[in-house]
Design a protein around this motif. Structure first.
Motif, PDB file in Angstrom:
ATOM      1  N   GLY A 232       0.792  -1.233   0.000  1.00 56.73           N
ATOM      2  CA  GLY A 232       0.000   0.000   0.000  1.00 56.73           C
ATOM      3  C   GLY A 232       0.822   1.280   0.000  1.00 56.73           C
ATOM      4  N   LEU A 233       2.004   1.218  -0.639  1.00 54.52           N
ATOM      5  CA  LEU A 233       2.815   2.437  -0.783  1.00 54.52           C
ATOM      6  C   LEU A 233       3.304   2.526  -2.229  1.00 54.52           C
ATOM      7  CD1 LEU A 233       5.241   2.072   2.296  1.00 54.52           C
ATOM      8  CD2 LEU A 233       3.201   3.532   2.170  1.00 54.52           C
ATOM      9  N   PRO A 234       3.422   3.751  -2.770  1.00 57.37           N
ATOM     10  CA  PRO A 234       4.058   3.876  -4.084  1.00 57.37           C
ATOM     11  C   PRO A 234       5.546   3.570  -3.963  1.00 57.37           C
ATOM     12  CG  PRO A 234       3.136   6.003  -3.352  1.00 57.37           C
ATOM     13  CD  PRO A 234       3.022   5.047  -2.209  1.00 57.37           C
ATOM     14  N   GLY A 235       6.116   2.967  -4.994  1.00 50.80           N
ATOM     15  CA  GLY A 235       7.538   2.652  -4.906  1.00 50.80           C
ATOM     16  C   GLY A 235       8.070   2.114  -6.207  1.00 50.80           C
ATOM     17  N   LYS A 236       9.322   1.670  -6.157  1.00 49.31           N
ATOM     18  CA  LYS A 236       9.950   1.081  -7.344  1.00 49.31           C
ATOM     19  C   LYS A 236      10.932   0.018  -6.900  1.00 49.31           C
ATOM     20  CE  LYS A 236      10.875   0.571 -11.656  1.00 49.31           C
ATOM     21  NZ  LYS A 236      10.705  -0.890 -11.406  1.00 49.31           N
ATOM     22  N   SER A 237      10.955  -1.073  -7.645  1.00 48.49           N
ATOM     23  CA  SER A 237      11.899  -2.140  -7.324  1.00 48.49           C
ATOM     24  C   SER A 237      12.902  -2.301  -8.455  1.00 48.49           C
ATOM     25  CB  SER A 237      11.144  -3.449  -7.116  1.00 48.49           C
ATOM     26  OG  SER A 237      10.511  -3.797  -8.316  1.00 48.49           O
ATOM     27  N   GLY A 238      13.954  -3.069  -8.190  1.00 46.93           N
ATOM     28  CA  GLY A 238      14.956  -3.359  -9.215  1.00 46.93           C
ATOM     29  C   GLY A 238      15.434  -4.786  -9.065  1.00 46.93           C
ATOM     30  N   VAL A 239      15.984  -5.349 -10.151  1.00 44.02           N
ATOM     31  CA  VAL A 239      16.402  -6.752 -10.084  1.00 44.02           C
ATOM     32  C   VAL A 239      17.685  -6.969  -9.272  1.00 44.02           C
ATOM     33  CG1 VAL A 239      15.200  -7.474 -12.192  1.00 44.02           C
ATOM     34  CG2 VAL A 239      17.578  -6.708 -12.337  1.00 44.02           C
ATOM     35  N   GLY A 240      18.263  -5.886  -8.758  1.00 40.64           N
ATOM     36  CA  GLY A 240      19.352  -6.033  -7.790  1.00 40.64           C
ATOM     37  C   GLY A 240      18.813  -6.394  -6.409  1.00 40.64           C
ATOM     38  N   GLY A 241      17.491  -6.433  -6.246  1.00 38.71           N
ATOM     39  CA  GLY A 241      16.886  -6.819  -4.968  1.00 38.71           C
ATOM     40  C   GLY A 241      16.494  -5.638  -4.099  1.00 38.71           C
ATOM     41  N   GLY A 242      16.595  -4.436  -4.642  1.00 39.71           N
ATOM     42  CA  GLY A 242      16.203  -3.251  -3.870  1.00 39.71           C
ATOM     43  C   GLY A 242      14.744  -2.877  -4.121  1.00 39.71           C
ATOM     44  N   ILE A 243      14.124  -2.306  -3.106  1.00 41.79           N
ATOM     45  CA  ILE A 243      12.783  -1.711  -3.248  1.00 41.79           C
ATOM     46  C   ILE A 243      12.803  -0.391  -2.473  1.00 41.79           C
ATOM     47  CG2 ILE A 243      10.307  -1.909  -2.780  1.00 41.79           C
ATOM     48  CD1 ILE A 243      10.555  -4.914  -2.655  1.00 41.79           C
ATOM     49  N   VAL A 244      12.320   0.680  -3.108  1.00 47.43           N
ATOM     50  CA  VAL A 244      12.132   1.943  -2.391  1.00 47.43           C
ATOM     51  C   VAL A 244      10.657   2.256  -2.399  1.00 47.43           C
ATOM     52  CG1 VAL A 244      12.870   4.338  -2.167  1.00 47.43           C
ATOM     53  CG2 VAL A 244      14.224   2.777  -3.496  1.00 47.43           C
ATOM     54  N   ALA A 245      10.132   2.730  -1.290  1.00 50.05           N
ATOM     55  CA  ALA A 245       8.716   3.106  -1.233  1.00 50.05           C
ATOM     56  C   ALA A 245       8.595   4.376  -0.410  1.00 50.05           C
ATOM     57  CB  ALA A 245       7.906   1.973  -0.607  1.00 50.05           C
ATOM     58  N   ILE A 246       7.561   5.128  -0.669  1.00 52.45           N
ATOM     59  CA  ILE A 246       7.393   6.373   0.090  1.00 52.45           C
ATOM     60  C   ILE A 246       5.989   6.470   0.683  1.00 52.45           C
ATOM     61  CG2 ILE A 246       9.069   7.680  -1.316  1.00 52.45           C
ATOM     62  CD1 ILE A 246       5.983   8.957  -2.099  1.00 52.45           C
ATOM     63  N   LEU A 247       5.919   7.134   1.809  1.00 50.11           N
ATOM     64  CA  LEU A 247       4.629   7.511   2.374  1.00 50.11           C
ATOM     65  C   LEU A 247       4.578   9.037   2.351  1.00 50.11           C
ATOM     66  CD1 LEU A 247       1.945   6.729   3.670  1.00 50.11           C
ATOM     67  CD2 LEU A 247       3.066   6.880   5.891  1.00 50.11           C
ATOM     68  N   PRO A 248       3.710   9.629   1.488  1.00 47.27           N
ATOM     69  CA  PRO A 248       3.696  11.080   1.358  1.00 47.27           C
ATOM     70  C   PRO A 248       3.571  11.781   2.712  1.00 47.27           C
ATOM     71  CG  PRO A 248       2.376  10.094  -0.362  1.00 47.27           C
ATOM     72  CD  PRO A 248       2.770   8.978   0.570  1.00 47.27           C
ATOM     73  N   GLU A 249       4.337  12.830   2.849  1.00 47.55           N
ATOM     74  CA  GLU A 249       4.384  13.685   4.043  1.00 47.55           C
ATOM     75  C   GLU A 249       5.018  13.002   5.259  1.00 47.55           C
ATOM     76  OE1 GLU A 249       0.540  15.520   4.534  1.00 47.55           O
ATOM     77  OE2 GLU A 249       0.796  16.571   2.644  1.00 47.55           O
ATOM     78  N   ARG A 250       5.539  11.775   5.096  1.00 41.05           N
ATOM     79  CA  ARG A 250       6.157  11.090   6.232  1.00 41.05           C
ATOM     80  C   ARG A 250       7.581  10.628   5.944  1.00 41.05           C
ATOM     81  NH1 ARG A 250       1.786   9.776   9.955  1.00 41.05           N
ATOM     82  NH2 ARG A 250       3.189   8.714  11.379  1.00 41.05           N
ATOM     83  N   TYR A 251       7.720   9.630   5.078  1.00 37.22           N
ATOM     84  CA  TYR A 251       9.038   8.991   4.967  1.00 37.22           C
ATOM     85  C   TYR A 251       9.270   8.359   3.599  1.00 37.22           C
ATOM     86  CZ  TYR A 251       6.519   4.553   5.807  1.00 37.22           C
ATOM     87  OH  TYR A 251       5.669   3.485   5.732  1.00 37.22           O
ATOM     88  N   ALA A 252      10.541   7.996   3.398  1.00 35.43           N
ATOM     89  CA  ALA A 252      10.910   7.088   2.301  1.00 35.43           C
ATOM     90  C   ALA A 252      11.629   5.918   2.959  1.00 35.43           C
ATOM     91  CB  ALA A 252      11.822   7.777   1.300  1.00 35.43           C
ATOM     92  N   ILE A 253      11.348   4.717   2.477  1.00 35.91           N
ATOM     93  CA  ILE A 253      11.983   3.520   3.036  1.00 35.91           C
ATOM     94  C   ILE A 253      12.604   2.712   1.904  1.00 35.91           C
ATOM     95  CG2 ILE A 253       9.824   2.175   2.984  1.00 35.91           C
ATOM     96  CD1 ILE A 253      10.773   0.791   5.596  1.00 35.91           C
ATOM     97  N   ALA A 254      13.822   2.223   2.139  1.00 39.84           N
ATOM     98  CA  ALA A 254      14.461   1.353   1.140  1.00 39.84           C
ATOM     99  C   ALA A 254      14.820   0.048   1.824  1.00 39.84           C
ATOM    100  CB  ALA A 254      15.710   2.009   0.578  1.00 39.84           C
ATOM    101  N   VAL A 255      14.547  -1.049   1.123  1.00 37.27           N
ATOM    102  CA  VAL A 255      14.889  -2.365   1.652  1.00 37.27           C
ATOM    103  C   VAL A 255      15.636  -3.123   0.557  1.00 37.27           C
ATOM    104  CG1 VAL A 255      12.536  -3.141   1.142  1.00 37.27           C
ATOM    105  CG2 VAL A 255      13.911  -4.480   2.666  1.00 37.27           C
ATOM    106  N   TRP A 256      16.573  -3.950   0.977  1.00 34.30           N
ATOM    107  CA  TRP A 256      17.390  -4.689   0.008  1.00 34.30           C
ATOM    108  C   TRP A 256      17.609  -6.118   0.467  1.00 34.30           C
ATOM    109  CZ3 TRP A 256      23.111  -5.478   0.569  1.00 34.30           C
ATOM    110  CH2 TRP A 256      23.644  -6.193  -0.517  1.00 34.30           C
ATOM    111  N   SER A 257      17.268  -7.045  -0.382  1.00 32.04           N
ATOM    112  CA  SER A 257      17.530  -8.465  -0.172  1.00 32.04           C
ATOM    113  C   SER A 257      17.597  -9.054  -1.582  1.00 32.04           C
ATOM    114  CB  SER A 257      16.383  -9.061   0.648  1.00 32.04           C
ATOM    115  OG  SER A 257      16.470 -10.448   0.668  1.00 32.04           O
ATOM    116  N   PRO A 258      18.762  -9.599  -1.994  1.00 36.17           N
ATOM    117  CA  PRO A 258      18.982  -9.879  -3.420  1.00 36.17           C
ATOM    118  C   PRO A 258      18.132 -10.969  -4.063  1.00 36.17           C
ATOM    119  CG  PRO A 258      21.080  -9.766  -2.236  1.00 36.17           C
ATOM    120  CD  PRO A 258      19.997  -9.770  -1.196  1.00 36.17           C
ATOM    121  N   ARG A 259      17.599 -11.889  -3.243  1.00 37.36           N
ATOM    122  CA  ARG A 259      16.828 -12.967  -3.907  1.00 37.36           C
ATOM    123  C   ARG A 259      15.457 -12.453  -4.355  1.00 37.36           C
ATOM    124  NH1 ARG A 259      19.141 -18.214  -2.261  1.00 37.36           N
ATOM    125  NH2 ARG A 259      20.272 -17.885  -0.321  1.00 37.36           N
TER     126      ARG A 259
END
Ligand code: GLU
Length: 304
Positions: A251-278
């Motif tokens: 339930g957040l807008p975001g973008k992923s990549g095949v390197g295993g990263g995902i970034v997502a944002i919650l407007p007016e609050r935060y941006a979160i990035a998570v990384w796990s390669p599989r």
């Protein structure tokens, strides 16, 4: 909110999960990553940071870079960008040729490979030195001048990027690529090869959570309305043909990549990035997605 504590709680449940994902190996350089790494970083627009695991370790951002190039092109050519691509979810894999033939060389959206390749073509027409200017854009967003391209990754992808070359040639045949194919593809592969950490990614994406303004510098990158639209595109098109699942589970807008990263944002609050390669079968980080699902569930914070 004690994000730090929530991170360790979620991770201690997640680490027992039998991870069925696979590291992307269709780009040979990406297959050398240690698949068991895991990092997360959350940056708030009021300048707090919360880290867990390998949050400082840089990895190949791959398709997350498509957001930076899109924002640069969109800020310059504005709604004319929609003459060259559409803004609908693809419903097909990120490198699919089928839809593109059907749509006469107009990519479904800027975040599938074909769309990002057209964005590179636009940036080559618009900028004097696109490769340098894209990197300095990221440097200024992140206040970090040592973020770099990885030439080995770019080269590895170039040697094996037959589908991406098929996409660009098909679009050229429909007149939707204006510059020469090699320059467009070199720029595309360079952008995919950028390496950043979860901390750097979350801090860099904060302007999208802040109506288009970089919190630390006050610099406006996009108008509030174009920021809203970019976020809408990430929500509907940012996760290959799993954007519906991501909206439903996280339930957040975001973008992923095949390197295993995902970034997502919650407007007016935060941006979160998570990384796990599989990656799961759709190409999104398997544990990254599970982590974010649990995170928005436990915090009860999402855009829905
Ligand atoms: N460089 C990758 C490709 O073009 C990007 C894929 C991705 O992260 O979605 O195949």
């Amino acid at each position: 909110m004690n994000y730090q504590k929530i991170f360790s709680n979620i991770y201690s449940n997640l680490k027992n999960e039998s991870d069925t994902g696979q590291v992307a190996d269709y780009i040979p350089e990406l297959s050398y990553v240690n698949p068991n790494q895991f990092g997360v970083h959350l940056a708030t627009i009021d300048k707090q940071g919360f880290a867990f695991g390998d949050a400082e370790k840089r990895f190949s951002i791959q398709s997350i870079g498509k957001v930076f190039s899109f924002v640069m092109a969109y800020a310059r050519v504005k709604s004319d960008i929609w003459k060259r691509m559409d803004l609908e979810p693809a419903g097909t894999p990120f490198n699919s040729l089928v839809q593109l033939e059907y749509d006469q060389g107009i990519p479904r959206n800027p975040f599938i490979n074909a769309g990002a390749i057209v964005v590179c073509d636009i940036l080559i027409s618009e900028l004097q030195s696109p490769k340098e200017e894209i990197l300095s854009f990221i440097h200024s967003l992140s206040e970090n001048n040592d973020i770099q391209y990885n030439p080995q990754v770019a080269n590895s992808e170039k040697q094996t990027g037959f589908r991406n070359y098929a996409l660009v040639n098909l679009m050229k045949s429909f007149g939707n690529i204006k510059n020469d194919i090699e320059s467009v593809m070199n720029l595309y592969f360079d952008i995919c090869s950028i390496e950043m950490s979860c901390r750097e990614l979350s801090e860099t994406f904060l302007f999208l959570a802040n109506h288009g303004v970089v919190p630390h510098s006050g610099e406006r990158i996009l108008s509030p309305s174009r920021t809203k639209r970019t976020n809408a595109l990430m929500q509907t098109c940012g996760f290959y043909d799993e954007a519906g699942q991501f909206a439903y589970k996280v339930g957040l807008p975001g973008k992923s990549g095949v390197g295993g990263g995902i970034v997502a944002i919650l407007p007016e609050r935060y941006a979160i990035a998570v990384w796990s390669p599989r990656l799961n079968r759709k190409g999104n980080s398997h544990k990254g997605m599970l982590f974010l699902e649990e995170f928005t569930t436990q915090t009860k914070l999402s855009i829905f």
